[in-house]
Design a protein around this motif. Structure first.
Motif, PDB file in Angstrom:
ATOM      1  N   GLU A  51       0.924  -1.156   0.014  1.00 22.94           N
ATOM      2  CA  GLU A  51      -0.009   0.179   0.034  1.00 22.94           C
ATOM      3  C   GLU A  51       0.802   1.341   0.091  1.00 22.94           C
ATOM      4  O   GLU A  51       0.313   2.132  -0.569  1.00 22.94           O
ATOM      5  N   ASN A  52       1.967   1.168   0.769  1.00 23.39           N
ATOM      6  CA  ASN A  52       2.905   2.413   0.635  1.00 23.39           C
ATOM      7  C   ASN A  52       3.356   2.796  -0.796  1.00 23.39           C
ATOM      8  O   ASN A  52       3.545   3.866  -1.378  1.00 23.39           O
ATOM      9  N   ILE A  53       3.898   1.600  -1.585  1.00 24.17           N
ATOM     10  CA  ILE A  53       4.243   1.496  -2.861  1.00 24.17           C
ATOM     11  C   ILE A  53       3.119   2.243  -3.803  1.00 24.17           C
ATOM     12  O   ILE A  53       3.487   3.139  -4.496  1.00 24.17           O
ATOM     13  N   GLU A  54       1.811   1.672  -3.489  1.00 26.13           N
ATOM     14  CA  GLU A  54       0.682   2.200  -4.216  1.00 26.13           C
ATOM     15  C   GLU A  54       0.574   3.707  -4.088  1.00 26.13           C
ATOM     16  O   GLU A  54       0.257   4.428  -4.921  1.00 26.13           O
ATOM     17  N   ARG A  55       0.694   3.967  -2.942  1.00 27.53           N
ATOM     18  CA  ARG A  55       0.328   5.280  -2.582  1.00 27.53           C
ATOM     19  C   ARG A  55       1.272   6.338  -3.093  1.00 27.53           C
ATOM     20  O   ARG A  55       1.003   7.453  -3.893  1.00 27.53           O
TER      21      ARG A  55
END
Ligand code: ATP
Ligand code: MG
Length: 447
Positions: A51-55
């Motif tokens: 999710e951090n990468i997606e953000r």
């Protein structure tokens, strides 16, 4: 988050099936669980990284003017017959039938569908340019799924698609994505080098792969090592302005994947000391493909003079789930993962070094609350295991900072602050430790 209430199924031993460090560490640190060949469940800690990468991907896509959509994973075969790719794609495509015997497929990519959406939704030259992207699961029935999430069969991809009136506009769209990709990967704490690449089944005549150099990578690459020192465009880069000079800096030094490598040119252009022949991981690829899809699919807009104009397209992929593995390949040591600050599943691990001790327990709770109030995400190891095992576990899961609270230090009024990447530890009061973390703030999200 209290570790005693968390789901973190770590493994002591190296799983036999894992051949490379990132795969081993992702299994050992309880980030993922394999459910079938090349198909993984994401466990709580792994999902936070994903999710951090997606953000970061979303923030940089949005900054560059792209618009997020979400397309279904299942697509009609007939849509792919329009472009001619249904038969051309081969055994990597997962083909499905529904109860009405309608042919479907699990999308390996989405050029056809997005072209259909844009074909229906834009009418005139005024509606262009547009760039639409999604972050969605893909399926490719890879012949050799391996290296964990690096080459999965089901994997998470950011796929974006640009639509312009002409080639000049499409090239500008391509340049915007080129710059956005430089920023995206740099923000994740890795260096991904754009290299000239073959266009493959997506088609077209202009393409770059973004490659993270790593011995365990599957691509052979060739570049001028000075490309490693080029500056990353700043956050205030003007995407409506002229990006030519940035593109020129990044494309004038030799950098090519093996498919398009020209050994004679490499030797002629690059001084011997700067020649880098190595391996790398493809974390993204961008293509300009002109009217490859708008032609057979008749995606057109009306021009001011009433004539019809075919859309000029490009597509832009990022391997979101592959990036988790690629980042670990680029950042780990014997002890485990070393997360770059921006993608770490938690900012800080707080370790109670003496389970059963009331003083350390309450000091930990207090420190965690104060850190969380300052916007840090914290994993609090309050479990009932010996200190040595807790330290090894914290190193394995790789949080950027550790605060170790032990009875002896506490009696003297101190805790230990450890930076995972350097191993550096300092003793200081809890107040000073919190102040130090705030100072070196790598907090990504405002609380
Ligand atoms: P590769 O050459 O590694 O098979 P590709 O060129 O077929 O990848 P693209 O169509 O360019 O892949 O897809 C965009 C991105 O999706 C790739 O740059 C890569 O990061 C990621 N990706 C592609 N295939 C996989 C896979 N099997 N598992 C995980 N990520 C993948
Ligand atoms: Mg590719």
């Amino acid at each position: 988050m209290r570790l005693s209430r968390y789901f973190l199924p770590t493994l002591k031993d190296n799983p036999a099936e894992a051949q490379i460090a990132s795969h081993r560490l992702m299994l050992r640190a309880g980030l993922i669980r394999q459910e079938a060949a090349g198909i993984y469940a994401w466990l709580p800690l792994g999902l936070r990284v994903l999710e951090n990468i997606e953000r970061i991907v979303r923030e940089e896509m949005d900054r560059a003017g792209a618009l997020e959509i979400l397309m279904p994973t299942l697509q009609l075969a007939d849509l792919w017959r329009e472009s001619g790719r249904y038969d051309a794609y081969g055994p990597e495509m997962l083909r499905i039938r529904d109860r009405h015997e309608r042919e479907l497929l699990y999308g390996p990519t989405n050029e056809e569908m997005v072209t259909e959406i844009v074909r229906a939704g834009v009418a005139s030259w005024r509606d262009l340019p547009r760039n639409l992207y999604q972050i969605q699961w893909k399926f490719r029935d890879e012949q050799r799924p391996r290296f964990g999430v690096m080459r999965g069969r089901e994997f998470l991809m950011k796929d974006g698609y640009s639509f312009d009136l002409d080639e000049a506009g499409a090239r500008r769209s391509y340049q915007r994505m080129f710059v956005a990709y430089l920023r995206t990967f740099a923000r994740m704490g890795i260096r991904a080098i754009p290299m000239r690449a073959e266009t493959g089944p997506i088609g077209g005549d202009l393409s770059h792969e973004f490659i993270v150099l790593a011995d365990t990578g599957e691509s052979d690459v060739y570049c001028n090592r000075r490309v490693l020192d080029l500056p990353i465009p700043a956050a205030n880069v003007d995407y409506d302005g002229d990006l030519e000079s940035i593109i020129r800096d990044w494309t004038s030094l030799y950098a090519a994947t093996s498919d398009v490598h020209d050994a004679a040119r490499f030797d002629a252009e690059v001084p011997e000391a700067d020649r880098l022949r190595t391996r790398g991981i493809e974390v993204g690829q961008i293509f300009y493909f002109g009217t490859k899809y708008s032609d057979p699919m008749r995606a057109v807009v009306t021009m001011p003079d009433g004539s019809a104009r075919k859309l000029h397209g490009g597509s832009y992929g990022i391997g979101v789930s592959r990036l988790v593995g690629a980042i670990i390949e680029a950042s780990h040591d014997e002890g485990g993962i070393v997360w770059p600050d921006a993608v770490a599943p938690f900012d800080v691990g707080v370790v109670d070094a003496k389970s059963g001790d009331e003083a350390t327990a309450s000091a930990c709770t207090h420190i965690v609350a104060r850190l969380e109030a300052k916007g840090f995400s914290v994993l609090h190891d309050d479990t009932d295991v010996r200190a040595g095992a807790k330290f090894a576990n914290m190193d394995l899961i790789g949080l950027p900072w550790q605060v170790v609270v032990g009875p002896r230090g506490l009696a003297a009024g101190t805790v230990e602050l450890k930076r995972r990447a350097s191993g550096e530890r300092i003793e200081l009061t809890p107040d000073a430790a919190i102040a130090r973390l705030v100072e070196t703030r790598m907090v990504r999200k405002p609380a």
